[in-house]
Design a protein around this motif. Structure first.
Motif, PDB file in Angstrom:
ATOM      1  N   PRO A  34      -1.456  -9.583  -1.761  1.00  0.00           N
ATOM      2  CA  PRO A  34      -0.955  -8.897  -0.719  1.00  0.00           C
ATOM      3  C   PRO A  34       0.779  -8.789  -1.114  1.00  0.00           C
ATOM      4  O   PRO A  34       1.349  -9.782  -0.904  1.00  0.00           O
ATOM      5  CB  PRO A  34      -1.313 -10.143   0.851  1.00  0.00           C
ATOM      6  N   THR A  35       1.186  -8.129  -0.630  1.00  0.00           N
ATOM      7  CA  THR A  35       2.424  -7.617  -0.273  1.00  0.00           C
ATOM      8  C   THR A  35       3.164  -7.737   1.265  1.00  0.00           C
ATOM      9  O   THR A  35       3.096  -7.458   1.604  1.00  0.00           O
ATOM     10  CB  THR A  35       2.828  -6.596  -1.368  1.00  0.00           C
ATOM     11  N   THR A  36       4.696  -7.968   1.232  1.00  0.00           N
ATOM     12  CA  THR A  36       5.526  -7.804   2.239  1.00  0.00           C
ATOM     13  C   THR A  36       5.727  -6.538   2.269  1.00  0.00           C
ATOM     14  O   THR A  36       6.971  -5.856   3.264  1.00  0.00           O
ATOM     15  CB  THR A  36       6.290  -8.996   1.547  1.00  0.00           C
ATOM     16  N   ARG A  37       5.945  -5.605   1.924  1.00  0.00           N
ATOM     17  CA  ARG A  37       6.086  -4.043   1.831  1.00  0.00           C
ATOM     18  C   ARG A  37       5.420  -3.349   3.150  1.00  0.00           C
ATOM     19  O   ARG A  37       4.300  -3.552   3.363  1.00  0.00           O
ATOM     20  CB  ARG A  37       5.097  -3.192   0.489  1.00  0.00           C
ATOM     21  N   SER A  40       1.142  -0.517   1.909  1.00  0.00           N
ATOM     22  CA  SER A  40       0.209  -0.817   0.581  1.00  0.00           C
ATOM     23  C   SER A  40      -0.574   0.046   0.136  1.00  0.00           C
ATOM     24  O   SER A  40      -0.407   0.916   0.682  1.00  0.00           O
ATOM     25  CB  SER A  40      -0.973  -2.113   1.799  1.00  0.00           C
ATOM     26  N   SER A  41      -1.019  -0.634  -1.178  1.00  0.00           N
ATOM     27  CA  SER A  41      -1.439   0.388  -1.903  1.00  0.00           C
ATOM     28  C   SER A  41      -2.991   0.928  -1.264  1.00  0.00           C
ATOM     29  O   SER A  41      -3.180   0.359  -0.250  1.00  0.00           O
ATOM     30  CB  SER A  41      -1.472   0.190  -3.471  1.00  0.00           C
ATOM     31  N   LEU A  44      -4.788  -2.021  -1.874  1.00  0.00           N
ATOM     32  CA  LEU A  44      -4.733  -3.218  -1.415  1.00  0.00           C
ATOM     33  C   LEU A  44      -5.810  -2.538  -0.094  1.00  0.00           C
ATOM     34  O   LEU A  44      -6.499  -3.917   0.342  1.00  0.00           O
ATOM     35  CB  LEU A  44      -3.402  -3.564  -1.152  1.00  0.00           C
ATOM     36  N   THR A  45      -5.146  -1.464   0.724  1.00  0.00           N
ATOM     37  CA  THR A  45      -6.272  -1.290   2.139  1.00  0.00           C
ATOM     38  C   THR A  45      -7.734  -1.043   1.614  1.00  0.00           C
ATOM     39  O   THR A  45      -8.101  -1.251   3.335  1.00  0.00           O
ATOM     40  CB  THR A  45      -5.144   0.476   1.963  1.00  0.00           C
ATOM     41  N   ASN A  48      -8.531  -5.012   2.454  1.00  0.00           N
ATOM     42  CA  ASN A  48      -8.342  -5.292   4.007  1.00  0.00           C
ATOM     43  C   ASN A  48      -9.404  -4.654   4.352  1.00  0.00           C
ATOM     44  O   ASN A  48     -10.226  -5.486   5.447  1.00  0.00           O
ATOM     45  CB  ASN A  48      -7.161  -4.554   4.200  1.00  0.00           C
TER      46      ASN A  48
END
Length: 227
Positions: A34-37, A40-41, A44-45, A48
């Motif tokens: 997970p990132t703070t952006r 998301s890519s 990653l989506t 999730n």
């Protein structure tokens, strides 16, 4: 040189070090972090969405007190799926074909559900050992049977996962060996056998995912019964 079809299930050792440790630590590297952006890519989506749908389906029947298990069971689900899928690649090792490893997953988690039941509602948990309305003469026999069925649960979890993956891998290796033997003798039969091998490989991919899901689902049912 492979001396037996079962040699593929031996835990590999290199320079005296068991490589099962590397096989158990590698899957976590494959998942996107997970990132703070804000955006998301796609990978990653997708991850999730899969995790959210899995958690919603597994924990919806459970009471809110059991939802603290969501992170543990979801991590176990992803871990088992990754191990099972990586084991289908050539020249790889499947740790989940080892009964000892599967029992190491099953026994502590099953024991935790039993301890939770005994701690929070001991009367309800012990009531499962004796169904209501049992004749007096059958009470000792039913208590013994239900106790054995309770302690057989972790063994069933580990053996189910081990047996399904081992059987699938053996069948794939047997059919692949038949393809190599038939190729110079009967190319047409070898081609049909290779097609069957491809279909079996696709089925084994589904089995790898389903068995990981069944393992976690049964643990959630045990948790539901004792929570």
């Amino acid at each position: 040189m492979t001396l037996s079809f079962f040699d593929q299930f031996l835990s590999p050792v290199y320079l005296g070090l068991p490589l099962i440790i590397l096989a158990l630590s590698l899957p976590w590297v494959l998942f996107p972090k997970p990132t703070t952006r804000w955006l998301s890519s796609r990978l990653l989506t997708l991850q999730n969405c899969f995790i959210n749908s899995f958690v919603r389906q597994i924990f919806q029947p459970l009471n809110p007190g059991s939802h603290k298990w969501a992170a543990l069971l979801t991590s176990l689900m992803l871990f088992l799926i990754t191990l099972n899928m990586l084991g289908l690649l050539p020249y790889t090792f499947t740790p989940t074909t080892q009964l000892s490893l599967n029992m190491a997953f099953a026994v502590p988690l099953w024991l935790a559900t039993v301890i939770i039941g005994m701690r929070h509602q001991p009367t309800h948990s012990l009531g499962h050992l004796l169904p209501e309305g049992t004749p007096t003469l059958l009470i000792p026999i039913l208590i013994i049977i239900e106790t054995i069925s309770l302690f057989i649960r972790p063994l069933a979890l580990g053996v189910r996962l081990t047996a399904n993956l081992t059987a699938g891998h053996l069948l794939i290796q047997l059919i692949a060996t038949a393809v190599f033997v038939l190729l110079p003798l009967m190319p047409t039969i070898a081609f049909l056998t290779a097609t069957l091998l491809l279909l079996l490989t696709l089925l084994e991919v589904a089995v790898a995912m389903i068995q990981a899901y069944v393992f976690v689902l049964l643990l959630s049912l045990y948790l539901q019964e004792n929570s």
